[in-house]
Every structure is written in C-alpha cells, then in structure tokens.
Design a protein around this motif. Sequence first.
Motif, PDB file in Angstrom:
ATOM      1  N   ASN A   1       0.834  -1.185   0.000  1.00 35.42           N
ATOM      2  CA  ASN A   1       0.000   0.000   0.000  1.00 35.42           C
ATOM      3  C   ASN A   1       0.878   1.247   0.000  1.00 35.42           C
ATOM      4  N   SER A   2       0.270   2.409   0.134  1.00 34.44           N
ATOM      5  CA  SER A   2       1.007   3.657   0.009  1.00 34.44           C
ATOM      6  C   SER A   2       2.022   3.864   1.126  1.00 34.44           C
ATOM      7  N   LYS A   3       1.819   3.225   2.286  1.00 28.62           N
ATOM      8  CA  LYS A   3       2.747   3.400   3.403  1.00 28.62           C
ATOM      9  C   LYS A   3       3.864   2.360   3.390  1.00 28.62           C
ATOM     10  N   GLY A   4       3.899   1.475   2.421  1.00 31.14           N
ATOM     11  CA  GLY A   4       4.946   0.474   2.338  1.00 31.14           C
ATOM     12  C   GLY A   4       4.607  -0.816   3.045  1.00 31.14           C
ATOM     13  N   GLY A   5       3.416  -0.923   3.640  1.00 32.25           N
ATOM     14  CA  GLY A   5       3.004  -2.130   4.322  1.00 32.25           C
ATOM     15  C   GLY A   5       2.299  -3.076   3.370  1.00 32.25           C
ATOM     16  N   VAL A   6       2.044  -4.260   3.850  1.00 35.24           N
ATOM     17  CA  VAL A   6       1.393  -5.286   3.040  1.00 35.24           C
ATOM     18  C   VAL A   6      -0.106  -5.230   3.298  1.00 35.24           C
ATOM     19  N   PHE A   7      -0.927  -5.358   2.236  1.00 31.69           N
ATOM     20  CA  PHE A   7      -2.366  -5.405   2.422  1.00 31.69           C
ATOM     21  C   PHE A   7      -2.747  -6.687   3.142  1.00 31.69           C
ATOM     22  N   ASP A   8      -3.763  -6.619   3.953  1.00 29.68           N
ATOM     23  CA  ASP A   8      -4.190  -7.753   4.763  1.00 29.68           C
ATOM     24  C   ASP A   8      -5.708  -7.846   4.696  1.00 29.68           C
ATOM     25  N   ASP A   9      -6.267  -9.084   4.802  1.00 31.37           N
ATOM     26  CA  ASP A   9      -7.708  -9.264   4.767  1.00 31.37           C
ATOM     27  C   ASP A   9      -8.370  -8.716   6.021  1.00 31.37           C
ATOM     28  N   GLU A  10      -7.825  -9.006   7.178  1.00 34.73           N
ATOM     29  CA  GLU A  10      -8.424  -8.595   8.453  1.00 34.73           C
ATOM     30  C   GLU A  10      -8.248  -7.101   8.704  1.00 34.73           C
TER      31      GLU A  10
ATOM     32  N   VAL B   1      -5.964 -13.979  13.250  1.00 36.50           N
ATOM     33  CA  VAL B   1      -6.712 -15.047  13.906  1.00 36.50           C
ATOM     34  C   VAL B   1      -6.281 -16.415  13.411  1.00 36.50           C
ATOM     35  N   GLU B   2      -5.722 -16.508  12.210  1.00 35.64           N
ATOM     36  CA  GLU B   2      -5.287 -17.785  11.676  1.00 35.64           C
ATOM     37  C   GLU B   2      -3.944 -18.225  12.216  1.00 35.64           C
ATOM     38  N   ALA B   3      -3.212 -17.307  12.835  1.00 30.93           N
ATOM     39  CA  ALA B   3      -1.883 -17.644  13.341  1.00 30.93           C
ATOM     40  C   ALA B   3      -1.929 -18.330  14.687  1.00 30.93           C
TER      41      ALA B   3
END
Length: 117
Positions: free
Chosen positions: A84-93, A114-116
């Motif tokens: 994303n724009s901040k350099g982080g990874v998109f996540d479903d949750e 929650v899956e971890a």
Amino acid sequence: MFDVGVGEMAMLAVLALVIFGDKLPQVAGQAGRMLRQFRQMANNAKADLQEGLGPEFKDFDINDLNPKTFVRKHLLEDDDTPLNSKGGVFDDELSYAKAPDDRLDHGERPPFDVEAT
C-alpha cells in the motif's frame, strides 16, 4: 585471505622456497592443474545433476540448496505481494498491516491474525 597477514604470507613463501627449492614452479603448475581438474569435475557433476532432474529444473542452481540462499530467495524476495502507500502489506483482516520499520503509538494495539493462533 583466510585471515593471513602479509608477514605470515611472506613466511609461507620463504618456507615453500626452502622445502621445494628449484622445483617450486613445477609444484605450482601441478597444483594449478589439479585445481582446474577439480573445477571441471564439479562442473560436470552439476551438469549431470541438472540433466538427471529433467527440464522442470533447468534453472536449478546448486547454491539454492544453501539454507541462507533458500530463505533469501523464497521468503525475503516476495515480488508478488501488493504494497500500500505506506509500504506495508495489504491484509484481509486489517486495512493495512504495519511495515517492519513502523512503530506502534503508545496504547495502540498491534495487528492480530486469527489464523496464526
């Protein structure tokens, strides 16, 4: 080179001259030929291994078996992950998972998967 200083290298050269004397060029030539033969044997073994694995592994490199190389290639070089724009990874949750260099503000809850658990 192998943590050997200039003085130690000079001492090894003098020692080689004392031991081998005038046959030093012949010994150095034989050592060079043996090194070339070992390299050729290693390259032939690598080619035989790649040929035996078949066309599926045509880009196989023996260095890929090194654990550090394997981790770097398959875990750290993830080019398919959208950022994303901040350099982080998109996540479903979460709308945005924190990038590794981002710090949490005081009282802010960390991302939870929650899956971890």
